[in-house]
Design an enzyme around this catalytic site. Structure first.
Site, short mmCIF file in Angstrom:
data_model
loop_
_atom_site.label_atom_id
_atom_site.label_comp_id
_atom_site.label_asym_id
_atom_site.label_seq_id
_atom_site.Cartn_x
_atom_site.Cartn_y
_atom_site.Cartn_z
N CYS A 161 83.79 6.40 -25.15
CA CYS A 161 84.82 6.06 -24.15
C CYS A 161 86.16 6.76 -24.42
O CYS A 161 87.03 6.76 -23.55
CB CYS A 161 85.02 4.56 -24.10
SG CYS A 161 83.48 3.68 -23.82
N HIS A 205 91.32 3.43 -20.82
CA HIS A 205 89.89 3.28 -20.56
C HIS A 205 89.68 1.89 -19.97
O HIS A 205 90.38 0.94 -20.33
CB HIS A 205 89.12 3.45 -21.88
CG HIS A 205 87.71 3.00 -21.79
ND1 HIS A 205 86.87 3.43 -20.79
CD2 HIS A 205 86.97 2.13 -22.54
CE1 HIS A 205 85.69 2.85 -20.94
NE2 HIS A 205 85.72 2.06 -21.99
N ASN A 242 82.54 -0.42 -16.33
CA ASN A 242 82.92 0.47 -17.43
C ASN A 242 82.13 1.77 -17.30
O ASN A 242 80.91 1.77 -17.43
CB ASN A 242 82.59 -0.24 -18.76
CG ASN A 242 82.89 0.61 -19.98
OD1 ASN A 242 83.12 1.82 -19.88
ND2 ASN A 242 82.88 -0.02 -21.14
O1 UT7 Z 1 83.89 0.68 -23.87
C1 UT7 Z 1 83.76 -0.39 -24.79
C2 UT7 Z 1 82.51 -1.13 -24.41
N1 UT7 Z 1 82.39 -2.48 -24.84
C3 UT7 Z 1 83.12 -3.53 -24.41
O2 UT7 Z 1 84.08 -3.44 -23.73
C4 UT7 Z 1 82.61 -4.88 -24.80
C5 UT7 Z 1 83.62 -5.78 -25.36
N2 UT7 Z 1 83.13 -7.11 -25.31
C6 UT7 Z 1 83.12 -7.86 -24.18
O3 UT7 Z 1 83.52 -7.40 -23.14
C7 UT7 Z 1 82.62 -9.26 -24.26
O4 UT7 Z 1 82.32 -9.56 -25.61
C8 UT7 Z 1 81.39 -9.54 -23.38
C9 UT7 Z 1 81.79 -9.45 -21.90
C10 UT7 Z 1 80.27 -8.54 -23.67
C11 UT7 Z 1 80.90 -10.95 -23.64
O5 UT7 Z 1 81.93 -11.88 -23.38
P1 UT7 Z 1 82.31 -12.98 -24.47
O6 UT7 Z 1 83.35 -13.80 -23.86
O7 UT7 Z 1 82.63 -12.27 -25.75
O8 UT7 Z 1 80.97 -13.79 -24.56
P2 UT7 Z 1 80.16 -14.14 -25.87
O9 UT7 Z 1 79.38 -12.96 -26.32
O10 UT7 Z 1 81.07 -14.81 -26.84
O11 UT7 Z 1 79.16 -15.19 -25.28
C12 UT7 Z 1 79.59 -16.46 -24.77
C13 UT7 Z 1 78.42 -17.12 -24.08
C14 UT7 Z 1 77.12 -17.05 -24.88
O12 UT7 Z 1 76.44 -18.25 -24.69
P3 UT7 Z 1 76.44 -19.39 -25.80
O13 UT7 Z 1 75.89 -18.75 -27.03
O14 UT7 Z 1 77.89 -19.78 -25.95
O15 UT7 Z 1 75.57 -20.44 -25.20
C15 UT7 Z 1 76.37 -15.93 -24.24
O16 UT7 Z 1 74.97 -16.05 -24.39
O17 UT7 Z 1 78.16 -16.43 -22.85
C16 UT7 Z 1 76.78 -16.09 -22.80
N3 UT7 Z 1 76.63 -14.87 -22.03
C17 UT7 Z 1 76.47 -14.87 -20.69
N4 UT7 Z 1 76.40 -15.87 -19.78
C18 UT7 Z 1 76.26 -15.53 -18.50
C19 UT7 Z 1 76.64 -13.58 -22.46
N5 UT7 Z 1 76.50 -12.74 -21.43
C20 UT7 Z 1 76.39 -13.51 -20.33
C21 UT7 Z 1 76.22 -13.22 -18.95
N6 UT7 Z 1 76.18 -14.25 -18.10
N7 UT7 Z 1 76.13 -11.96 -18.48
#
Ligand code: UT7
Length: 336
Positions: free
Chosen positions: A122, A261, A291
């Protein structure tokens, strides 16, 4: 007049044209609800993304590069025949080699021209633009096509709800030309930072089964530890931007536009809050593009130049960050 020192390169290299291309097919959050266990509400709240563009099955990175360059040529009175270097930033080339820049050279029939691909995920487009500015500052080249292009949908695992909601496809292109004697410098400063020890948090496998001591999934898809990348982005990126402003001698209030980005709106909000760069000065296309990695900055740049937000004389901070984990930034005085 070119002045080089440890922390800045000032050169009259300038961007003289911008173009972009987004594939036709739209993948909405509602579409994703049919594919994985997710909801529009969750995706919008956690990422700010509503939809993304997806390349057709037979549409590849090179096609996106060609389309972005054609868009640039259609909008500006520029010739490509005397381009002397092409740099493509991508993590999703059609082939590892030939490089995409060589495909662009062939497509537009540009003679006497170098061609390389830059792979810095990125941060790739900002890194490629730094290289272009440096080649022009060195005096070895005068007219460089810089392209950021991605077909991330082709390496996205649509069974993984933590990644498939984020990524989209697209391309953006700029032409960078040497200025005339007496022109004001336009490329004012650059910064590059790398935390290679954190690289295993965001990868796509290739030949090796590990990154350093960390074993990795060899499934050919984007794999990420979203929380680790998120934490890194909201701490290291604001620090990097502050370091960049300090070294360049500019302040937040000097900036007219910030073009980061576009990974996730929560990251952009946190960067805004921690650096003090207001969201009103921040250009994003995230809601409608997702993204797009190396393509996100030139797509946003083209959007803001086309709709008249960015004007001649504006001071711009372009800032790429992500896989590597790496950061690359530029401060530009917009010259057209
Ligand atoms: O160019 C750089 C590329 N990378 C990035 O920008 C990624 C950076 N990270 C993020 O954007 C975030 O970490 C994510 C959007 C990927 C995830 O968001 P988060 O707020 O960090 O969620 P989390 O991983 O802490 O998960 C929270 C909950 C989990 O459930 P439990 O374990 O609390 O029951 C996940 O399983 O949200 C759940 N979850 C979802 N629920 C509905 C994860 N993905 C999804 C989804 N829909 N798509």
């Amino acid at each position: 007049m070119i002045t080089l020192n440890k922390h800045s390169y000032r050169t009259a290299a300038r961007i003289t044209a911008v173009g972009s291309y987004l594939p036709q097919r739209i993948l909405t959050n509602q579409d994703l609800e049919q594919i994985v266990e997710t909801s529009d509400e969750w995706i919008v709240q956690r990422t700010g993304i509503s939809e993304r563009r997806i390349a057709a099955e037979d549409e590849y990175c090179s096609d996106l590069c060609f389309a972005a360059v054609r868009n640039l040529v259609a909008k500006y009175d520029v010739q490509l025949g005397d381009v002397d270097y092409i740099i493509v930033a991508t993590t999703t080339p059609d082939t590892f080699f030939p490089q995409m820049a060589a495909r662009v050279q062939a497509e537009f029939g540009i003679d006497n021209c170098g061609a390389i691909d830059v792979q810095a995920a990125c941060a790739g487009f900002a890194a490629a633009l730094q290289l272009a500015g440096g080649l022009i500052a060195a005096g070895s080249h005068r007219k460089i096509l810089v392209i950021g292009a991605e077909t991330l949908s082709k390496i996205t695992d649509y069974t993984d709800r933590t990644t498939c909601i984020l990524f989209g496809d697209g391309a953006g292109a700029v032409l960078v030309e040497a200025g005339l004697p007496g022109d004001e410098p336009s490329f004012l400063d650059a910064i590059s930072l790398t935390d290679g020890g954190e690289g295993h948090h965001l990868y796509r496998s290739s030949l090796s089964p590990s990154i350093g001591a960390s074993p990795i999934k060899q499934n050919g898809y984007i794999v990420q530890n979203g929380r680790a990348v998120f934490r890194w982005a909201i701490s290291r990126v604001p620090e990097g931007i502050q370091q960049f402003l300090d070294q360049s001698g500019f302040t937040v209030s000097d900036l007219d536009w910030f073009i980061p980005h576009n990974p996730n709106m929560r990251i952009i909000d946190a960067v805004s809050e921690r650096t003090g760069i207001p969201l009103e000065k921040t250009i994003t296309t995230l809601k409608l593009t997702g993204n797009t990695s190396a393509a996100s900055i030139p797509i946003a740049l083209d959007a803001a130049v086309s709709d008249g937000r960015i004007r001649k004389g504006n001071l711009l901070l372009l800032y790429g960050f992500g896989g590597g984990l790496s950061q690359a930034g530029l401060i530009l005085r917009w010259a057209i």
